[in-house]
Design a protein around this motif. Structure first.
Motif, PDB file in Angstrom:
ATOM      1  N   ALA A   1       0.832  -1.205   0.000  1.00 61.92           N
ATOM      2  CA  ALA A   1       0.000   0.000   0.000  1.00 61.92           C
ATOM      3  C   ALA A   1       0.866   1.255   0.000  1.00 61.92           C
ATOM      4  O   ALA A   1       0.579   2.224  -0.712  1.00 61.92           O
ATOM      5  CB  ALA A   1      -0.936  -0.013   1.201  1.00 61.92           C
TER       6      ALA A   1
ATOM      7  N   GLU B   1       2.550   1.643  -3.398  1.00 61.18           N
ATOM      8  CA  GLU B   1       1.559   2.041  -4.401  1.00 61.18           C
ATOM      9  C   GLU B   1       1.300   3.535  -4.345  1.00 61.18           C
ATOM     10  O   GLU B   1       1.249   4.218  -5.374  1.00 61.18           O
ATOM     11  CB  GLU B   1       0.277   1.262  -4.152  1.00 61.18           C
ATOM     12  N   LYS B   2       1.161   4.082  -3.130  1.00 63.90           N
ATOM     13  CA  LYS B   2       0.828   5.501  -3.008  1.00 63.90           C
ATOM     14  C   LYS B   2       2.042   6.381  -3.340  1.00 63.90           C
ATOM     15  O   LYS B   2       1.893   7.461  -3.911  1.00 63.90           O
ATOM     16  CB  LYS B   2       0.321   5.795  -1.602  1.00 63.90           C
TER      17      LYS B   2
ATOM     18  N   ASN C   1     -10.896   6.333  -1.701  1.00 63.72           N
ATOM     19  CA  ASN C   1     -10.146   5.086  -1.565  1.00 63.72           C
ATOM     20  C   ASN C   1      -9.609   4.572  -2.887  1.00 63.72           C
ATOM     21  O   ASN C   1      -9.896   3.461  -3.328  1.00 63.72           O
ATOM     22  CB  ASN C   1     -11.003   4.001  -0.911  1.00 63.72           C
TER      23      ASN C   1
ATOM     24  N   GLN D   1      -7.268   2.862  -5.471  1.00 64.99           N
ATOM     25  CA  GLN D   1      -6.418   1.683  -5.363  1.00 64.99           C
ATOM     26  C   GLN D   1      -6.038   1.203  -6.753  1.00 64.99           C
ATOM     27  O   GLN D   1      -6.793   1.366  -7.718  1.00 64.99           O
ATOM     28  CB  GLN D   1      -7.128   0.546  -4.617  1.00 64.99           C
TER      29      GLN D   1
END
Length: 815
Positions: free
Chosen positions: A124, A127-128, A203, A205
């Motif tokens: 996570a 990814e960000k 959110n 993703q």
């Protein structure tokens, strides 16, 4: 199977968002009825589940179970929906600075919410960070909110991932938590908002996040290549300020070259930034002298009486700064530094009053200005020291220190002398034979030549009373650079530490043997990490082999010889352009652990702080066996040696970005600020007969591009303007200053000319110093030529004026 069987239905009432939060979910209406039922095999065994969404009993949409569960979780997690406006929120970053929850105009903000458990999800975080780096230059900002995490854990997170966004610690009471104000109850979670606080998406993703951000910014995914995923920093970050609890009145001291110059990969930018911070320190000293000890309201108040050049308020590699700290934004000028004594209110607290209180609690180590663009924050202290620290700078210092401590008194004197010496050097071209020569023009108070603690005269290390000692100090300047002390004060710090006023005007701490702080040579360290900073000023020299080298990026095996300086010992010994140097005195370059260490180690072997013999092992094309050359090094000065040979430009160590947002990757150079007037980048070789060739494409703006030539100093160079005056003509101008917008003289008015935008053009500029001529060709057509009344020699460079442009295939050559 009967779809009306109540046992098989699982109704979930969900509000429909105003825009989809999943690329596979396209909904209309006001509510949906989500039902899940099993899929049976011929033998009645449950094989899978299927989900159907009935929308007002009219439209049927099919989802997988995972998509349905994710969507349901998203909708349950936040009480805010797409299209809503987030509430007004006040918060401080972990550095204690106010944070805006609204992005600047024309940008969008990704608010990332984490708790301690969700931070352990490495994918996570990767990814960000990848999402942020991909779209940051296109207008994506980010803000991290961390719940249930300690400040030490935040520091560890920043060190582990080098997180590129501002972090806020969510430590308020349960009802006042930022996450609660944003309606978030599970983690990790994120919200994408526009400049008005309107929620654009919830959110984000996976790949869908990239598509949504690109769509919100109005950019194509092809125009924003995906960056390399971030890697966890395995070794703990060594604090650059090298804190030593027993060092003095406060715990912070500088203990090695990294502490003073920054991380190796950042040293060029750090040194350029520190040069401006030193000038700001001198200006603040003079301002306080004239205003009864008071600091200005803003750094811009120093201009023009105390700072004549407004660009001193900028880090040279960050000339068009943006800040998330809206309250600290200078109201009059662009400024890269966050001024800590701004007269603004942050919540119920007045910022200037708070920092004044800290002066009485942490003494003169309290920051006056901070720059947050490096791996760790860089601070200019009230006392004139420049140091790196963690985000929470207060942690290592002892509270209860005030401005009356012995070391603070000494720093006050040193800071005043630094300002006086700087003016003297500028006026006289060097430092005085004795301190008394500063009086009365630069120092009026004779007590400033006295140690305020011991009442003894300060010892001036460059005194002409001992000519041999003075000459030795100048030799140390050659060897260790301008951090060589001019004045040293002992007895005011613990553990035999000493305060130093350096030749460059900086104040720092060291042991009695100050040379140990810099290992072999600060000059070598600076030129290793970025010789471009040295080349721009011509202020350095070192013992080397007199060859211009290109690091073997593919195999990391050594340096390819591309050319030679005048009177090169390497060329005299028989080296040729194209030779690959892969060992010195039998030691191979490829023995280090990483590419960066290989490069630094290899360069250090080729250079020395003294004249000595060097033996090179060389691979030469068409030679069956390696060749060996032995010869003495010689003193190399970048300003006195001209370049001959090829010089292809591939990486940042070959150039000096002086103004503008310049980036380079594998020979592809970009200037990304379409609003900046005069963005400049200079290349290494000093040429009196040769050329520069490249391809260029203008992406945005009203002008073309410019070629700099004959660059011998920031106050003397020529500029050929391809497409000036709204892309209508060719001109050649002579400039008398890099950091001003218009100190130029038109020396040649060329023909009408327009550089077509959004297509590649091949450009060449040929320089002949013996005939004082230059000629420019675009797409093999001569555009203009010029014969100057003086010899033209120096460096080439590239420049834009309110234009975003790309360059590739850049190559310089000298005869």
């Amino acid at each position: 199977m009967d779809l009306n069987d109540p046992v098989l239905w699982m109704p979930i009432k969900l509000p429909v968002p105003s825009r989809p939060t999943s690329p596979s979910l396209r909904l209309i209406g006001t509510s949906i009825n989500l039902r899940i039922f099993p899929v049976l095999s011929p033998k009645g065994i449950v094989m899978n589940y299927r989900v159907f969404c009935f929308i007002e009993l009219i439209c049927l949409i099919h989802l997988t179970v995972n998509e349905a569960i994710i969507y349901a979780a998203e909708m349950r997690n936040s009480t805010l929906n797409v299209g809503d406006v987030i509430p007004e929120i006040e918060a401080d970053s972990i550095e204690g600075l106010p944070v805006s929850f609204l992005p600047p105009q024309g940008k969008i903000l990704l608010i990332l919410l984490w708790n301690k458990e969700s931070l352990q999800t490495e994918n996570a975080m990767k990814e960000k960070i990848t999402l942020f780096k991909r779209f940051h230059n296109h207008g994506l900002n980010a803000l991290g909110i961390l719940s249930g995490v300690s400040e030490n854990e935040i520091d560890e997170l920043a060190e582990k991932w080098q997180t590129p966004w501002v972090q806020v610690l969510d430590e308020a009471g349960e009802e006042d938590k930022l996450s609660q104000q944003l309606g978030v109850s599970t983690f990790p979670y994120n919200l994408l908002i526009d400049e008005n606080g309107k929620i654009l998406a919830l959110n984000l993703q996976g790949e869908a996040a990239h598509e949504i951000v690109a769509n919100c910014l109005g950019v194509s995914l092809n125009d924003a290549p995906t960056p390399k995923p971030p890697e966890e920093k395995r070794e703990p970050f060594r604090p650059m300020n090298g804190y030593d609890p027993g060092a003095g009145a406060s715990k912070s001291t500088l203990t090695d070259i990294n502490a003073l110059l920054g991380e190796p990969q950042e040293r060029t930018q750090v040194e350029a930034c520190k040069q401006n911070l030193r000038k700001i320190s001198h200006a603040l000293t003079d301002y306080r002298r004239d205003h009864d000890g008071e600091l200005p309201n803003w750094l811009s108040d120093l201009y023009p009486d105390y700072l004549q050049d407004e660009t001193i308020l900028l880090c040279p590699h960050d000339p068009n700064p943006t800040t998330k700290y809206v309250e600290l934004k200078d109201p009059k000028m662009k400024c890269s530094f966050l001024y800590q004594f701004a007269p603004v209110n942050v919540g119920a607290r007045n910022y200037r009053e708070w920092k004044t209180y800290q002066l009485n609690d942490y003494g003169d180590r309290t920051p006056v200005a901070r720059y947050l663009g490096f791996s760790q924050p860089l601070s200019l202290s009230y006392g004139g020291e420049i140091y790196f620290s963690k985000l929470t700078w207060e942690d290592p210092f002892n509270a209860g220190i005030n401005l009356e401590s012995d070391d603070a008194k000494v720093r006050t004197v040193l800071r005043t002398l630094a300002s006086a010496l700087s003016k003297y050097k500028k006026d006289k071209g060097g430092i005085p034979n004795e301190l008394i020569e500063l009086q009365p023009d630069y120092i009026k108070d004779l007590s400033l030549f006295i140690n305020p603690v011991t009442s003894e005269p300060l010892k001036y290390l460059f005194s002409a009373a001992d000519p041999d000692a003075r000459q030795q100090k100048f030799e140390q300047v050659k060897k260790y650079g301008e951090y060589t002390p001019v004045i040293r004060v002992s007895g005011v710090l613990k553990n035999n530490r000493e305060l130093n006023l350096a030749y460059n005007g900086e104040i720092y701490q060291s042991d009695e043997e100050w040379e140990n702080l810099f290992h072999d040579s600060i000059d070598t360290a600076l030129t290793d990490a970025g010789k471009k900073a040295i080349s721009a000023t011509g202020a350095r020299s070192f013992y080397g082999i007199g060859a211009t080298l290109l690091w073997d990026e593919e195999n990391h095996a050594g340096f390819q010889v591309t050319g030679f300086t005048s009177d090169s010992p390497a060329e005299k010994a028989g080296l040729q352009a194209g030779d690959l140097i892969y060992a010195v005195s039998g030691e191979s370059f490829g023995s280090q652990a990483s590419e960066t260490e290989n490069f630094t180690h290899a360069l250090s072997l080729l250079r020395s702080d003294q004249v000595s013999a060097v033996t090179l092992t060389v691979a030469r094309p068409r030679e069956q066996k390696p060749l060996t050359f032995a010869f003495p090094r010689t003193l190399i000065s970048w300003t006195d040696n001209y370049f001959r040979g090829r010089f292809p430009v591939f990486h940042s160590d070959q150039m000096l970005p002086m103004r503008g947002q310049w980036t380079i990757s594998t020979g592809f150079l970009q200037q990304n600020d379409p609003e900046l007037r005069l963005a400049i980048s200079i290349f290494e070789p000093f040429i009196k007969k040769g050329e520069i060739s490249f391809k260029t494409r203008v992406l945005e703006g009203e002008e073309g591009v410019r070629i700099l030539f004959g660059y011998s100093s920031p106050n003397h160079f020529y500029s050929l303007n391809l497409g000036g005056w709204n892309n209508s003509r060719v001109e050649i101008e002579k400039w008398m200053g890099v950091f001003h917008d218009s100190p130029q003289i038109l020396v040649h008015a060329g023909p009408e000319f327009s550089l077509e935008h959004n297509r590649w053009h091949e450009v060449r500029l040929i320089l002949n110093e013996t005939e004082n001529k230059v000629a420019c060709f675009v797409n093999d057509q001569e555009i203009t030529s010029y014969e100057a009344p003086e010899a033209i020699k120096g460096r080439f460079g590239l420049c834009t004026w309110k234009t975003k442009a790309e360059f590739q295939g850049i190559e310089l050559s000298g005869e």
